[in-house]
Design a protein around this motif. Structure first.
Motif, PDB file in Angstrom:
ATOM      1  N   GLY A  34       0.808  -1.210   0.000  1.00  0.00           N
ATOM      2  CA  GLY A  34       0.000   0.000   0.000  1.00  0.00           C
ATOM      3  C   GLY A  34       0.842   1.261   0.000  1.00  0.00           C
ATOM      4  N   THR A  35       0.145   2.380   0.024  1.00  0.00           N
ATOM      5  CA  THR A  35       0.815   3.682   0.030  1.00  0.00           C
ATOM      6  C   THR A  35       0.192   4.586   1.092  1.00  0.00           C
ATOM      7  OG1 THR A  35      -0.701   4.634  -1.595  1.00  0.00           O
ATOM      8  CG2 THR A  35       1.262   3.523  -2.447  1.00  0.00           C
ATOM      9  N   PHE A  36       0.897   5.656   1.411  1.00  0.00           N
ATOM     10  CA  PHE A  36       0.318   6.702   2.259  1.00  0.00           C
ATOM     11  C   PHE A  36       1.015   8.013   1.905  1.00  0.00           C
ATOM     12  CE2 PHE A  36       4.021   5.213   4.493  1.00  0.00           C
ATOM     13  CZ  PHE A  36       4.559   6.318   5.141  1.00  0.00           C
ATOM     14  N   GLU A  37       0.385   9.117   2.232  1.00  0.00           N
ATOM     15  CA  GLU A  37       0.954  10.433   1.947  1.00  0.00           C
ATOM     16  C   GLU A  37       1.224  11.178   3.242  1.00  0.00           C
ATOM     17  OE1 GLU A  37      -1.008  12.860  -0.905  1.00  0.00           O
ATOM     18  OE2 GLU A  37      -1.130  11.287  -2.423  1.00  0.00           O
ATOM     19  N   LEU A  38       2.302  11.952   3.216  1.00  0.00           N
ATOM     20  CA  LEU A  38       2.669  12.779   4.361  1.00  0.00           C
ATOM     21  C   LEU A  38       3.375  14.025   3.830  1.00  0.00           C
ATOM     22  CD1 LEU A  38       2.731  12.946   7.485  1.00  0.00           C
ATOM     23  CD2 LEU A  38       5.021  11.916   7.389  1.00  0.00           C
ATOM     24  N   ASP A  39       2.849  15.181   4.193  1.00  0.00           N
ATOM     25  CA  ASP A  39       3.428  16.465   3.768  1.00  0.00           C
ATOM     26  C   ASP A  39       3.587  16.556   2.255  1.00  0.00           C
ATOM     27  OD1 ASP A  39       3.616  17.267   6.434  1.00  0.00           O
ATOM     28  OD2 ASP A  39       5.608  16.386   6.661  1.00  0.00           O
ATOM     29  N   GLY A  40       2.593  16.038   1.539  1.00  0.00           N
ATOM     30  CA  GLY A  40       2.591  16.152   0.086  1.00  0.00           C
ATOM     31  C   GLY A  40       3.458  15.152  -0.646  1.00  0.00           C
ATOM     32  N   LEU A  41       4.068  14.210   0.067  1.00  0.00           N
ATOM     33  CA  LEU A  41       4.926  13.206  -0.559  1.00  0.00           C
ATOM     34  C   LEU A  41       4.308  11.813  -0.397  1.00  0.00           C
ATOM     35  CD1 LEU A  41       8.451  14.431   0.598  1.00  0.00           C
ATOM     36  CD2 LEU A  41       7.362  14.794  -1.620  1.00  0.00           C
ATOM     37  N   LEU A  42       4.572  10.956  -1.385  1.00  0.00           N
ATOM     38  CA  LEU A  42       4.024   9.597  -1.392  1.00  0.00           C
ATOM     39  C   LEU A  42       5.056   8.614  -0.862  1.00  0.00           C
ATOM     40  CD1 LEU A  42       1.664   7.697  -2.381  1.00  0.00           C
ATOM     41  CD2 LEU A  42       3.020   7.426  -4.472  1.00  0.00           C
ATOM     42  N   TYR A  43       4.598   7.693  -0.003  1.00  0.00           N
ATOM     43  CA  TYR A  43       5.462   6.657   0.559  1.00  0.00           C
ATOM     44  C   TYR A  43       4.841   5.288   0.285  1.00  0.00           C
ATOM     45  CZ  TYR A  43       7.704  10.463   3.107  1.00  0.00           C
ATOM     46  OH  TYR A  43       8.373  11.615   3.432  1.00  0.00           O
ATOM     47  N   TYR A  44       5.717   4.289   0.146  1.00  0.00           N
ATOM     48  CA  TYR A  44       5.256   2.922  -0.071  1.00  0.00           C
ATOM     49  C   TYR A  44       5.448   2.096   1.194  1.00  0.00           C
ATOM     50  CZ  TYR A  44       4.801   3.930  -5.021  1.00  0.00           C
ATOM     51  OH  TYR A  44       4.402   4.465  -6.223  1.00  0.00           O
ATOM     52  N   LYS A  45       4.419   1.330   1.538  1.00  0.00           N
ATOM     53  CA  LYS A  45       4.491   0.405   2.671  1.00  0.00           C
ATOM     54  C   LYS A  45       4.939  -0.956   2.136  1.00  0.00           C
ATOM     55  CE  LYS A  45       0.172   0.988   3.943  1.00  0.00           C
ATOM     56  NZ  LYS A  45      -1.062   0.889   4.758  1.00  0.00           N
ATOM     57  N   MET A  46       6.015  -1.489   2.714  1.00  0.00           N
ATOM     58  CA  MET A  46       6.618  -2.723   2.212  1.00  0.00           C
ATOM     59  C   MET A  46       6.659  -3.789   3.304  1.00  0.00           C
ATOM     60  SD  MET A  46       7.346  -1.234  -0.697  1.00  0.00           S
ATOM     61  CE  MET A  46       8.472  -2.245  -1.643  1.00  0.00           C
ATOM     62  N   ILE A  47       6.495  -5.039   2.913  1.00  0.00           N
ATOM     63  CA  ILE A  47       6.714  -6.155   3.820  1.00  0.00           C
ATOM     64  C   ILE A  47       7.775  -7.059   3.208  1.00  0.00           C
ATOM     65  CG2 ILE A  47       4.433  -6.092   4.901  1.00  0.00           C
ATOM     66  CD1 ILE A  47       3.554  -8.341   3.044  1.00  0.00           C
ATOM     67  N   PHE A  48       8.538  -7.740   4.053  1.00  0.00           N
ATOM     68  CA  PHE A  48       9.654  -8.545   3.543  1.00  0.00           C
ATOM     69  C   PHE A  48       9.971  -9.688   4.492  1.00  0.00           C
ATOM     70  CE2 PHE A  48      11.221  -5.029   6.048  1.00  0.00           C
ATOM     71  CZ  PHE A  48      12.171  -5.595   6.879  1.00  0.00           C
ATOM     72  N   LYS A  49      10.636 -10.694   3.933  1.00  0.00           N
ATOM     73  CA  LYS A  49      11.130 -11.823   4.710  1.00  0.00           C
ATOM     74  C   LYS A  49      12.580 -12.078   4.335  1.00  0.00           C
ATOM     75  CE  LYS A  49       6.850 -14.504   5.394  1.00  0.00           C
ATOM     76  NZ  LYS A  49       6.259 -15.857   5.296  1.00  0.00           N
ATOM     77  N   ALA A 120       3.665   3.508   9.972  1.00  0.00           N
ATOM     78  CA  ALA A 120       4.454   4.024   8.853  1.00  0.00           C
ATOM     79  C   ALA A 120       4.730   5.522   9.005  1.00  0.00           C
ATOM     80  CB  ALA A 120       3.728   3.750   7.544  1.00  0.00           C
ATOM     81  N   ILE A 121       3.715   6.273   9.386  1.00  0.00           N
ATOM     82  CA  ILE A 121       3.886   7.723   9.577  1.00  0.00           C
ATOM     83  C   ILE A 121       4.876   7.994  10.703  1.00  0.00           C
ATOM     84  CG2 ILE A 121       2.709   9.811  10.356  1.00  0.00           C
ATOM     85  CD1 ILE A 121       0.246   8.819   8.778  1.00  0.00           C
ATOM     86  N   ASN A 122       4.800   7.218  11.779  1.00  0.00           N
ATOM     87  CA  ASN A 122       5.753   7.388  12.879  1.00  0.00           C
ATOM     88  C   ASN A 122       7.178   7.059  12.446  1.00  0.00           C
ATOM     89  OD1 ASN A 122       3.940   8.293  14.803  1.00  0.00           O
ATOM     90  ND2 ASN A 122       3.417   6.223  15.497  1.00  0.00           N
ATOM     91  N   MET A 123       7.310   6.076  11.544  1.00  0.00           N
ATOM     92  CA  MET A 123       8.631   5.732  11.017  1.00  0.00           C
ATOM     93  C   MET A 123       9.234   6.919  10.273  1.00  0.00           C
ATOM     94  SD  MET A 123       8.545   1.900   9.435  1.00  0.00           S
ATOM     95  CE  MET A 123       8.343   0.428  10.429  1.00  0.00           C
ATOM     96  N   VAL A 124       8.428   7.552   9.416  1.00  0.00           N
ATOM     97  CA  VAL A 124       8.925   8.689   8.640  1.00  0.00           C
ATOM     98  C   VAL A 124       9.351   9.819   9.570  1.00  0.00           C
ATOM     99  CG1 VAL A 124       8.336  10.474   6.960  1.00  0.00           C
ATOM    100  CG2 VAL A 124       7.546   8.133   6.609  1.00  0.00           C
ATOM    101  N   LYS A 125       8.501  10.150  10.536  1.00  0.00           N
ATOM    102  CA  LYS A 125       8.811  11.249  11.457  1.00  0.00           C
ATOM    103  C   LYS A 125      10.072  10.949  12.276  1.00  0.00           C
ATOM    104  CE  LYS A 125       4.074  12.997  11.928  1.00  0.00           C
ATOM    105  NZ  LYS A 125       2.928  13.209  12.840  1.00  0.00           N
ATOM    106  N   THR A 126      10.196   9.712  12.731  1.00  0.00           N
ATOM    107  CA  THR A 126      11.379   9.320  13.502  1.00  0.00           C
ATOM    108  C   THR A 126      12.627   9.393  12.647  1.00  0.00           C
ATOM    109  OG1 THR A 126      10.055   7.852  14.904  1.00  0.00           O
ATOM    110  CG2 THR A 126      12.431   7.482  14.868  1.00  0.00           C
ATOM    111  N   PHE A 127      12.531   8.911  11.404  1.00  0.00           N
ATOM    112  CA  PHE A 127      13.674   8.947  10.488  1.00  0.00           C
ATOM    113  C   PHE A 127      14.157  10.374  10.286  1.00  0.00           C
ATOM    114  CE2 PHE A 127      15.850   9.279   6.503  1.00  0.00           C
ATOM    115  CZ  PHE A 127      16.498   8.076   6.313  1.00  0.00           C
ATOM    116  N   ILE A 128      13.216  11.286  10.007  1.00  0.00           N
ATOM    117  CA  ILE A 128      13.583  12.680   9.747  1.00  0.00           C
ATOM    118  C   ILE A 128      14.208  13.324  10.977  1.00  0.00           C
ATOM    119  CG2 ILE A 128      12.671  14.967   9.217  1.00  0.00           C
ATOM    120  CD1 ILE A 128      10.597  13.565   7.411  1.00  0.00           C
TER     121      ILE A 128
END
Length: 344
Positions: A34-49, A120-128
């Motif tokens: 899936g995707t989500f938007e934050l501050d006008g930018l698009l982010y992709y939600k990814m899962i992995f193994k 996901a939004i918390n990840m972006v904020k923490t990263f920044i």
């Protein structure tokens, strides 16, 4: 969803995970959920193994890229990856551009679909927030005498004995020397090897182990016919490898770039004499023990070779894993050939 962005995001996440000490391998499966938007930018939600076995890149004399990980790759294809799906994010994208603002991150926690947007939004904020705190070179003291001697011994042991130094440019060189190791015996190529970049320790990105090695020295192998005298280096066709090294030095010192295995950089056309336009950094080319030099303080310094690519190969790399690129380049020598055919 923009499939070009999705493919690029998968490749970025795979490369990021491969560099993590906590994960240390290319994931066997990555899916976009899936995707989500934050501050006008698009982010992709990814899962992995993770893969069934940890993959590592090796090299033997006579060729540039050979993989002892081939069997592991085969097993990854026939044996389903075990364990839970882990969650990560990649972004942010503006419009249809394949470029993003460099946010690639995971807390390495199990995917929770119902809370994925909030996480996901918390990840972006923490990263920044953490990127702003962690930005910059953490050490910029030049090598002392013992450290310089240690680096020189390493170069002599694994590359050959330098006989000259590239003349200083008119630009800031930050105390970095570029040594010339000439052909000798069965080694029919020149090596340009730096000493001094490793004095600069760059803070690693959020999510990478804080003690991960961020010190590097760089090398590039040039064919025996290459001209490296002072007059010849005034010509672009002979000078461009030196310019590439000096540009990389600036990226590390001025831009705090973390140069790691598989680091890529676009230069535009390296010179009018070649269509090569992109570089990646590779290890595993020097004899065993040559990839890392330990300073007297036991601080490790990575030694990476610079490998030039064509735009088509860079485009392939941006949409695939490092391992897939190296499979394509299995027959390419690590010694620069400005006129070699593209592998893609």
């Amino acid at each position: 969803m923009n499939q070009e962005q999705v493919s690029a995001a998968k490749q970025e996440l795979a490369s990021w995970l491969e560099c993590l000490r906590s994960f240390g391998r290319i994931p066997s499966v990555i899916e976009c959920v899936g995707t989500f938007e934050l501050d006008g930018l698009l982010y992709y939600k990814m899962i992995f193994k993770g893969g069934f076995f940890e993959r590592k890149v090796f090299d033997f004399a006579g060729g540039i890229f050979s993989f002892l990980g081939s069997f592991a790759s085969f097993l990854d294809n026939v044996i389903p990856a075990a364990g839970p799906w882990l969650f990560g994010i990649v972004g942010g994208y503006k419009g249809d551009s394949p470029e993003n603002n460099g946010i690639v991150f995971s807390w390495m926690e199990e995917y929770n679909e119902s809370k994925s947007d909030e996480i996901a939004i918390n990840m972006v904020k923490t990263f920044i927030e953490n990127s702003l705190k962690n930005r910059g070179v953490t050490s910029n003291e030049p090598y002392n005498e013992k450290e310089s001697e240690t680096i020189m011994r390493h170069i002599e042991t694994y590359c050959g004995k330098p006989t000259a130094v590239i003349p200083d440019s008119n630009e800031e060189d930050y105390g970095v020397k570029i040594y010339i190791v000439p052909p000798e015996g069965n080694r029919d190529y020149y090596t340009l090897a730096t000493s001094g970049i490793g004095a600069f320790s760059v803070k690693t990105p959020l999510g990478v182990n804080r003690y991960a090695n961020s010190r590097v020295e760089l090398m590039i192998a040039l064919p025996g016919y290459w001209k490296l005298d002072k007059d010849s280096l005034k010509e672009g066709r002979w000078e461009w490898p030196v310019k590439v090294i000096r540009t990389m030095v600036k990226c590390i010192v001025e831009d705090s770039s973390w140069v790691h295995l598989g680091y890529g950089a676009y230069f535009g056309k390296l010179d009018e004499s070649t269509d090569l336009s992109y570089i990646i950094t590779m290890a595993g080319i020097l004899p065993e023990g040559g990839d890392v030099c330990k300073l007297p303080t036991e601080t490790p310094v990575n030694f990476f070779h610079i490998i030039p690519l064509y735009q088509s190969e860079a485009d392939f790399y941006n949409n695939h894993t490092l391992e897939e690129l190296l499979d394509k380049m299995a027959d390419v020598s690590f010694v620069v050939d400005p006129n070699r055919p593209s592998t893609v």
